[in-house]
Design an enzyme around this catalytic site. Structure first.
Site, PDB file in Angstrom:
ATOM      1  N   LYS A   1       5.003  27.787  42.718  1.00 58.42           N
ATOM      2  CA  LYS A   1       4.191  27.444  41.539  1.00 58.42           C
ATOM      3  C   LYS A   1       4.701  28.225  40.324  1.00 58.42           C
ATOM      4  O   LYS A   1       5.023  29.405  40.438  1.00 58.42           O
ATOM      5  CB  LYS A   1       2.711  27.767  41.782  1.00 58.42           C
ATOM      6  CG  LYS A   1       1.813  27.559  40.549  1.00 58.42           C
ATOM      7  CD  LYS A   1       0.355  27.467  40.908  1.00 58.42           C
ATOM      8  CE  LYS A   1      -0.354  28.782  41.081  1.00 58.42           C
ATOM      9  NZ  LYS A   1      -0.367  29.658  39.885  1.00 58.42           N
TER      10      LYS A   1
ATOM     11  N   ASP B   1       3.520  31.752  44.291  1.00 61.24           N
ATOM     12  CA  ASP B   1       3.702  31.909  42.843  1.00 61.24           C
ATOM     13  C   ASP B   1       5.025  32.576  42.534  1.00 61.24           C
ATOM     14  O   ASP B   1       5.378  33.589  43.154  1.00 61.24           O
ATOM     15  CB  ASP B   1       2.602  32.845  42.295  1.00 61.24           C
ATOM     16  CG  ASP B   1       1.484  32.102  41.607  1.00 61.24           C
ATOM     17  OD1 ASP B   1       1.691  30.945  41.197  1.00 61.24           O
ATOM     18  OD2 ASP B   1       0.396  32.684  41.484  1.00 61.24           O
TER      19      ASP B   1
ATOM     20  N   GLU C   1      -6.352  25.834  35.012  1.00 60.61           N
ATOM     21  CA  GLU C   1      -7.171  27.049  35.024  1.00 60.61           C
ATOM     22  C   GLU C   1      -7.991  27.165  33.739  1.00 60.61           C
ATOM     23  O   GLU C   1      -7.451  27.149  32.637  1.00 60.61           O
ATOM     24  CB  GLU C   1      -6.276  28.295  35.203  1.00 60.61           C
ATOM     25  CG  GLU C   1      -7.097  29.578  35.200  1.00 60.61           C
ATOM     26  CD  GLU C   1      -6.377  30.778  35.814  1.00 60.61           C
ATOM     27  OE1 GLU C   1      -5.273  30.632  36.384  1.00 60.61           O
ATOM     28  OE2 GLU C   1      -6.956  31.877  35.711  1.00 60.61           O
TER      29      GLU C   1
ATOM     30  N   GLU D   1       4.009  28.799  35.930  1.00 63.60           N
ATOM     31  CA  GLU D   1       3.045  28.633  34.840  1.00 63.60           C
ATOM     32  C   GLU D   1       3.742  28.064  33.599  1.00 63.60           C
ATOM     33  O   GLU D   1       4.806  28.561  33.213  1.00 63.60           O
ATOM     34  CB  GLU D   1       2.407  29.977  34.471  1.00 63.60           C
ATOM     35  CG  GLU D   1       1.536  30.537  35.581  1.00 63.60           C
ATOM     36  CD  GLU D   1       0.836  31.836  35.199  1.00 63.60           C
ATOM     37  OE1 GLU D   1       0.873  32.239  34.011  1.00 63.60           O
ATOM     38  OE2 GLU D   1       0.251  32.452  36.108  1.00 63.60           O
TER      39      GLU D   1
HETATM   40  O1  KIV Z   1      -2.485  33.789  41.071  1.00 64.32           O
HETATM   41  C1  KIV Z   1      -3.392  33.065  41.493  1.00 64.32           C
HETATM   42  O2  KIV Z   1      -4.161  33.434  42.393  1.00 64.32           O
HETATM   43  C2  KIV Z   1      -3.521  31.737  40.889  1.00 64.32           C
HETATM   44  C3  KIV Z   1      -4.733  30.928  41.203  1.00 64.32           C
HETATM   45  C4  KIV Z   1      -5.987  31.569  40.839  1.00 64.32           C
HETATM   46  C5  KIV Z   1      -4.624  29.557  40.683  1.00 64.32           C
HETATM   47  O3  KIV Z   1      -2.673  31.340  40.171  1.00 64.32           O
END
Ligand code: KIV
Length: 257
Positions: free
Chosen positions: A110, A81, A176, A112
């Site tokens: 990833k 992330d 989500e 958002e």
């Molecule tokens: O930060 C995280 O763990 C997530 C998942 C729950 C999709 O983004």
């Protein structure tokens, strides 16, 4: 890395994609045998550090945890992330994504959001950085933490965002807490796999926070299924150890040099 991403894409309409989060090596090495994707999620902010929101998570903390996770992964696709405020524009996103990949050797990152990050996603992908999208409830910016897709306008926005992200070139999208029929519609209308969390089994894959799945993180939300109460098992082990030490039953001669 390209082959791993191809394999994930290839699962669409064939077999479910299994994903979990990990924040460290030992857990990652267990998940690696059973998961297609291991995500170093910025959920580590609330799960490990008790932050009020994931907005407090820093890039260096994501990098350190990801370096640990990397050591536990041999075959799964590893996604990291990008934390809040590390991708406010294409230049910043590219610099930070490159840094994450260089330092952690992860396979993808990833982000958002939908239309707001469309150009940023395009720039990352143009620079050969594989991107996973994340729509629906966006913990980095959400205020209500309620499921998404109740209102028609919200449904249209999420569906359009999914199409935009697909157009920008993401290899998959986390949905989500998206209302089930909307998750189903998105999954059938885009070609890249959707990975659900609280968004029904109509998605192409599922993800959960590992600590929630094993009951290490004591939360009670609708979308979590606790597969084991690991806190109970850990308490039993620690209590036995504590008694043994107090009663001088540990360490024995065989444990000593
Ligand atoms: O930060 C995280 O763990 C997530 C998942 C729950 C999709 O983004």
């Amino acid at each position: 890395m390209k082959k791993k991403i191809f394999n994930i894409n290839n699962k669409k309409n064939k077999s479910k994609i299994v994903c979990l989060t990990a924040y460290s090596k030992n857990i990652a090495s267990i998940l690696d045998n059973f998961c297609d994707i291991v995500l170093v999620g910025d959920s580590l902010g609330s799960v490990l550090y008790n932050y009020k929101s994931t907005r407090e998570v820093t890039l260096s903390s994501m990098i350190e945890h990801s370096k640990s996770v990397r050591m536990g992964i041999k075959k799964s696709l590893m996604v990291v992330d990008m934390p809040h405020n590390t991708y406010r524009n294409s230049k910043e996103a590219l610099k930070n994504a490159k840094r994450i990949i260089l330092k952690t050797k992860c396979d993808a990152i990833k982000l958002e959001g939908g239309r707001k990050i469309y150009n940023i996603v395009k720039v990352l992908i143009k620079n050969n950085i594989p991107v996973m999208g994340h729509l629906g409830l966006l913990p980095q910016s959400d205020k209500t933490f309620k499921f998404k897709g109740k209102k028609k306008s919200e449904r249209n926005n999420i569906l359009n965002d999914a199409k935009l992200l697909e157009n920008a070139g993401v290899f998959s999208i986390v949905l989500e807490c998206v209302e089930s029929s909307l998750a189903k519609k998105i999954t059938s209308e885009i070609k890249v796999p959707t990975i659900g969390i609280g968004s029904s089994n109509t998605c192409d894959g599922q993800i959960l926070v590992f600590d929630d799945l094993v009951g290490l993180n004591p939360i009670n939300v609708r979308f979590v299924k606790k597969y084991i109460d690991i806190r109970k098992n850990l308490k039993t082990a620690v209590s036995k150890y504590s008694k043994d030490v107090r009663r001088k039953k540990f360490p024995l001669k065989k444990h000593s040099y």
